[in-house]
Scaffold this active site. Structure first.
Site, PDB file in Angstrom:
ATOM      1  N   ARG A 114       0.811  -1.402  -0.323  1.00  0.00           N
ATOM      2  CA  ARG A 114      -0.024   0.039   0.017  1.00  0.00           C
ATOM      3  C   ARG A 114       0.875   1.134  -0.052  1.00  0.00           C
ATOM      4  NH1 ARG A 114      -3.920  -2.369  -1.257  1.00  0.00           N
ATOM      5  NH2 ARG A 114      -6.091  -2.503  -0.294  1.00  0.00           N
TER       6      ARG A 114
ATOM      7  N   GLU B 259      -2.394   7.992  -3.497  1.00  0.00           N
ATOM      8  CA  GLU B 259      -2.957   7.645  -5.062  1.00  0.00           C
ATOM      9  C   GLU B 259      -4.265   7.890  -5.252  1.00  0.00           C
ATOM     10  OE1 GLU B 259      -1.726   3.253  -4.620  1.00  0.00           O
ATOM     11  OE2 GLU B 259      -3.990   2.879  -4.938  1.00  0.00           O
TER      12      GLU B 259
ATOM     13  N   HIS C 239      -1.640   0.419  -9.591  1.00  0.00           N
ATOM     14  CA  HIS C 239      -2.260  -0.425  -8.550  1.00  0.00           C
ATOM     15  C   HIS C 239      -3.075  -1.580  -9.165  1.00  0.00           C
ATOM     16  CE1 HIS C 239      -4.023  -0.353  -4.122  1.00  0.00           C
ATOM     17  NE2 HIS C 239      -3.915  -1.896  -4.788  1.00  0.00           N
TER      18      HIS C 239
HETATM   19  C1  DGY Z   1      -6.228  -5.438  -2.833  1.00  0.00           C
HETATM   20  O1  DGY Z   1      -7.066  -6.525  -2.822  1.00  0.00           O
HETATM   21  O2  DGY Z   1      -6.190  -4.957  -1.461  1.00  0.00           O
HETATM   22  C2  DGY Z   1      -5.678  -4.908  -3.684  1.00  0.00           C
HETATM   23  O3  DGY Z   1      -4.626  -4.122  -3.516  1.00  0.00           O
HETATM   24  C3  DGY Z   1      -6.801  -4.033  -4.548  1.00  0.00           C
HETATM   25  O4  DGY Z   1      -7.196  -3.137  -3.738  1.00  0.00           O
END
Ligand code: DGY
Length: 330
Positions: free
Chosen positions: A238, A267, A285
């Site tokens: 993240r 983001e 992402h």
């Molecule tokens: C998740 O599943 O956490 C991915 O990063 C998509 O947000």
């Protein structure tokens, strides 16, 4: 019949499945992200299907008294205040497991693209700058046999370690709050080390740790300073786990060789200095974004929503609820 809101663009088939159980409101082509719009559209809704956005906190839950279930198609749930959901009797589910292998594929691919300078060399070629073969043209780092460092050894971290150890002969070091079982360590050929040792000794660091207050800027300037100047860093966890400003500076100063980033602080905005350095591979992402996996994630969120609101074969037993105790208390 309950009404539910889907806050993100969604597969038609999943919308149709939900329509066989509920009145369904969709968001169209743009996800609903602002708290005011979300609160307005949630009035009278018993459930909602979300992903890694929007933020679901005590204020939103208070403004939406009919809400009984929030089901996410993401595995990460740093956008959700789980304690607030539980306190208000709102069931929350995420979507683990179905994306593990796809996300690990991407993490490994991003690490390889970073080490072997694939994006940078493609830009060079497209710009018409390739005039002759040279021994050092975009010469990067080897992946096979290099030391893989995994920061955060959950399901996805283990799947990346397996790829490195079995497919590429990489010695694997990892750091995690809790150590893996010895048998799993042996199977993965992975050795637990403290964070500083991990940063000092790995050639390719892949970050897969969930975001929380405890992991905010887990990798900052002081940590980057420990890494080898030839090392690469890949973040598929993240934004916020890495201090992006410090990373941009380290890339500019060649403190580390290169980075591969799929997630960013704030983001979809990206730190402007990351956009201006060449030794970074940037993706929006998409680590879990294969079509079959995104479909499986959406279907799992729908399974949870249907079950949480007392419908379908799993009524009352949403398969991946994180606070199932709220249903028992109803
Ligand atoms: C998740 O599943 O956490 C991915 O990063 C998509 O947000």
């Amino acid at each position: 019949m309950h009404s539910v809101l889907i806050t993100i663009p969604m597969f038609d088939a999943v919308i149709e499945r939900l329509r066989s159980h509920f009145e369904v409101e969709t968001c169209g082509e743009r996800a609903i992200e602002t708290p005011d719009e979300l609160a307005a559209r949630l009035q009278g809704k018993a459930g909602m299907l979300v992903a890694g956005t929007p933020r679901v906190d005590a204020a939103l839950l208070q403004a939406c008294p009919d809400l009984r279930a929030v089901c996410s198609m993401a595995v990460g749930f740093n956008n959700i205040d789980l304690a607030a959901c539980t306190a208000r009797g709102v069931l929350f589910s995420n979507a683990p497991d179905v994306l593990t292998e796809t996300t690990a594929d991407f993490g490994f691919a991003l690490m390889m693209a970073t080490a072997r300078r694939i994006s940078e060399s493609e830009h060079f070629l497209r710009a018409g700058q390739w005039t002759q073969w040279r021994y050092d043209l975009f010469a990067g780092a080897d992946v096979h046999g290099a030391t893989l460092g995994v920061l955060g050894m959950g399901r996805i971290g283990q799947a990346i370690a397996r790829r490195g150890a079995l497919g590429f002969g990489m010695p694997v070091l990892y750091h995690n709050r809790s150590r893996l079982d010895g048998a799993i360590e042996t199977q993965l050929g992975a050795r637990w080390v403290d964070k500083a040792t991990l940063l000092r000794e790995c050639d390719h660091l892949v970050i897969v740790v969930p975001y929380s207050a405890a992991s905010h800027h887990l990798v900052g300037a002081a940590d980057l300073a420990l890494m080898k100047p030839t090392a690469t860093l890949t973040n598929i966890a993240r934004g916020g786990v890495v201090d992006d400003a410090a990373l941009a500076q380290a890339l500019r100063d060649r403190r580390i060789a290169a980075a591969g980033l799929d997630v960013f602080e704030g983001e979809p905005a990206v730190h402007p200095q990351l956009l201006s350095v060449r030794n970074v591979v940037l993706t929006p992402h998409i680590a879990s974004a294969s079509l079959p996996t995104r479909r499986a994630m959406a279907e799992l969120a729908a399974d949870n929503l249907i079950a949480a609101l007392g419908r379908g074969p799993q009524a009352g037993r949403p398969p991946t609820a994180l606070n199932p105790q709220v249903l028992a208390a109803r």
